[in-house]
Design a protein around this motif. Structure first.
Motif, PDB file in Angstrom:
ATOM      1  N   TYR A 117       0.836  -1.202   0.000  1.00 11.11           N
ATOM      2  CA  TYR A 117       0.000   0.000   0.000  1.00 11.11           C
ATOM      3  C   TYR A 117       0.869   1.250   0.000  1.00 11.11           C
ATOM      4  CZ  TYR A 117      -4.557   2.121   1.358  1.00 11.11           C
ATOM      5  OH  TYR A 117      -5.753   2.803   1.401  1.00 11.11           O
ATOM      6  N   GLU A 122      -3.866   4.362  -2.169  1.00 12.96           N
ATOM      7  CA  GLU A 122      -4.961   4.925  -1.367  1.00 12.96           C
ATOM      8  C   GLU A 122      -5.748   5.961  -2.147  1.00 12.96           C
ATOM      9  OE1 GLU A 122      -5.570   7.498   2.717  1.00 12.96           O
ATOM     10  OE2 GLU A 122      -4.066   5.913   2.690  1.00 12.96           O
ATOM     11  N   TYR A 126      -9.795   2.965  -4.261  1.00 14.18           N
ATOM     12  CA  TYR A 126     -11.193   2.860  -3.832  1.00 14.18           C
ATOM     13  C   TYR A 126     -12.149   3.495  -4.837  1.00 14.18           C
ATOM     14  CZ  TYR A 126      -8.895   1.473   0.434  1.00 14.18           C
ATOM     15  OH  TYR A 126      -8.093   0.819   1.339  1.00 14.18           O
ATOM     16  N   MET A 129     -12.360   1.066  -7.703  1.00 16.78           N
ATOM     17  CA  MET A 129     -13.087  -0.130  -7.265  1.00 16.78           C
ATOM     18  C   MET A 129     -14.586   0.147  -7.179  1.00 16.78           C
ATOM     19  SD  MET A 129     -12.342  -3.264  -6.406  1.00 16.78           S
ATOM     20  CE  MET A 129     -13.468  -4.585  -5.968  1.00 16.78           C
ATOM     21  N   THR A 130     -14.959   1.322  -6.700  1.00 14.60           N
ATOM     22  CA  THR A 130     -16.382   1.674  -6.610  1.00 14.60           C
ATOM     23  C   THR A 130     -17.028   1.677  -7.988  1.00 14.60           C
ATOM     24  OG1 THR A 130     -15.984   3.005  -4.628  1.00 14.60           O
ATOM     25  CG2 THR A 130     -18.004   3.459  -5.862  1.00 14.60           C
ATOM     26  N   LYS A 274     -10.321   4.404   4.610  1.00 19.54           N
ATOM     27  CA  LYS A 274     -10.645   2.979   4.691  1.00 19.54           C
ATOM     28  C   LYS A 274      -9.674   2.277   5.635  1.00 19.54           C
ATOM     29  CE  LYS A 274     -13.819   3.332   1.497  1.00 19.54           C
ATOM     30  NZ  LYS A 274     -15.257   3.179   1.795  1.00 19.54           N
ATOM     31  N   ASP A 278     -11.363  -3.386   5.082  1.00 20.96           N
ATOM     32  CA  ASP A 278     -12.125  -2.944   3.902  1.00 20.96           C
ATOM     33  C   ASP A 278     -11.343  -3.298   2.638  1.00 20.96           C
ATOM     34  OD1 ASP A 278     -14.012  -1.634   5.591  1.00 20.96           O
ATOM     35  OD2 ASP A 278     -12.662   0.073   5.742  1.00 20.96           O
ATOM     36  N   PHE A 279     -10.046  -3.047   2.673  1.00 22.11           N
ATOM     37  CA  PHE A 279      -9.202  -3.286   1.505  1.00 22.11           C
ATOM     38  C   PHE A 279      -9.188  -4.769   1.130  1.00 22.11           C
ATOM     39  CE2 PHE A 279      -4.973  -3.957  -0.466  1.00 22.11           C
ATOM     40  CZ  PHE A 279      -5.068  -3.040  -1.503  1.00 22.11           C
ATOM     41  N   LEU A 282     -12.406  -6.003  -0.443  1.00 26.57           N
ATOM     42  CA  LEU A 282     -12.533  -5.660  -1.859  1.00 26.57           C
ATOM     43  C   LEU A 282     -11.680  -6.602  -2.718  1.00 26.57           C
ATOM     44  CD1 LEU A 282     -12.529  -1.761  -1.707  1.00 26.57           C
ATOM     45  CD2 LEU A 282     -14.471  -3.275  -2.077  1.00 26.57           C
TER      46      LEU A 282
END
Length: 397
Positions: A117, A122, A126, A129-130, A274, A278-279, A282
């Motif tokens: 990461y 970061e 996300y 991914m969304t 996040k 959460d990571f 996903l």
């Protein structure tokens, strides 16, 4: 601690930290990076670091972003880069194996660092991914009338052509290349008092109050509130709480070891950022929800990535009297340990619980101390784990 050297030694002029080593011992093959928790700094784990140095490890205790001597705004991805820079520095100086020990918020950052990461991941992951999940949900909805095998194939073909999927994969590939080619991989991790989320650290109520106020008064609110927190910490922790040298400059707010140039940004970031769980959830979605029945090998990249994360040996330690985990506000013990297991593979993970021990993991009982990780049996457990994983250091007698 005879023979132990503690040297304030920023790496590459970027990562503030303390290098701790035993000058009477030859250079070992194993090193440890220490990552403190919120409101703390690189000195918080100093006693623990000296113990590790006495047992022949080289140790580097860092300041995370917006803490201690770091003047960057708080950012988990950037703090991960601090760890990766330190790991690379050790290897460039001839030390092969590197472990990370994180406490509280530091354990959250450590889990992220295991994933390669960084700030780019970061900032990009996300959002991409969304959009990708929205696209998948749309495709699944449109193909409801199709047979299951046809539906899987349609989704697979569409996602492989998806710009979002390709960008997402590229972001992760670049992070992995940076970690492995840059010699910044992590060989083992110790997670002390690892919380489920970082949101418990920064109260939502404070963020809501700051949102309603003009930015010009954020500093005053932060200053007043943090004076109270400073008083509260010192009242609870008494003489064991160190008196910090004044490091905050004009316009900054200091809470023990934390330094904020923008109080509103800090609280707002903490509410929206996040968490490692959460990571990984996903990543699980990409591994388990996308299939190609005709050629399942074609979509194996994210499964390989997940296994890479889970294969790193991990030692989780927490106290059953932890004031932040018990009564496990919103996350009971089974849920907490479920997430620990989700981040690691059977046989590569150990979970240790100490009764009557609080969040700092420094002693039994309810007396608080600022320095973390001073519990003797914790030191023994951690050193045994590091010797098994890194193959260096000296055994405790």
């Amino acid at each position: 601690f005879p023979g132990i050297v503690v040297q304030n030694s920023p790496i590459e002029g970027i990562v503030p930290g303390l290098l701790i080593y035993n000058r009477n011992k030859p250079q070992p093959t194993g090193a440890v990076i220490l990552v403190h928790g919120v409101y703390q700094n690189k000195e918080t784990l100093l006693t623990f670091g000296k113990k590790l140095a006495m047992l022949d490890f080289w140790v580097y205790s860092i300041d995370i972003t917006s803490h201690g001597e770091s003047r960057e705004k708080i950012h988990l991805g950037r703090s991960c880069e601090y760890i990766q820079i330190a790991a690379r520095w050790f290897r460039l100086n001839g030390i092969r194996n590197v472990a990370v020990i994180g406490h509280s918020l530091g354990s959250v950052i450590t889990l992220f660092a295991l994933c390669g990461y960084n700030k780019r991941v970061e900032d990009w992951f996300y959002g991409i991914m969304t959009r990708l999940i929205q696209r998948l949900n749309y495709l699944i909805e449109k193909s409801e009338q199709a047979k299951p095998e046809e539906r899987n194939r349609i989704v697979y073909e569409m996602i492989n052509q998806s710009k979002e999927y390709k960008v997402l994969k590229e972001v992760v590939v670049q992070a992995m290349k940076r970690m492995y080619e840059g010699q910044s991989r992590i060989d083992a991790a110790v997670l002390l008092s690892a919380p489920l989320t970082i949101q418990f650290v920064f109260p939502t109520s404070v963020a809501k109050i700051l949102k309603r106020l003009p930015k010009k008064v954020h500093w005053l609110v932060g200053k007043g509130g943090n004076k109270f927190f400073n008083w509260k910490f010192r009242r609870q922790e008494g003489k064991d709480t160190p008196v910090f040298e004044p490091v905050a400059k004009k316009g900054e707010v200091q809470v023990l070891g934390a330094v904020y140039s923008d109080v509103y940004y800090t609280y707002n970031y903490a509410q929206t950022v996040k968490n490692p769980y959460d990571f990984i959830n996903l990543i699980n979605y990409l591994c388990d929800n996308i299939q190609n029945p005709e050629n399942p090998e074609q979509i194996k990249f994210f499964r390989y990535y997940r296994e890479m994360i889970r294969n790193v040996p991990k030692l989780f330690i927490y106290g059953l009297s932890d004031q932040f985990l018990k009564p496990f506000k919103g996350n009971n013990m089974p849920d907490l340990e479920k997430h620990y297991k989700n981040m690691s593979k059977d046989g590569r993970r150990e979970i240790v619980r100490y009764p009557n021990v609080m969040h700092a993991l420094n002693k039994e009982g309810k007396e608080l101390q600022f320095e973390s990780g001073k519990l003797p049996k914790l030191t023994y457990k951690v050193v045994t784990f590091l010797n098994q994983c890194l193959g260096s250091g000296r055994r405790l007698v």
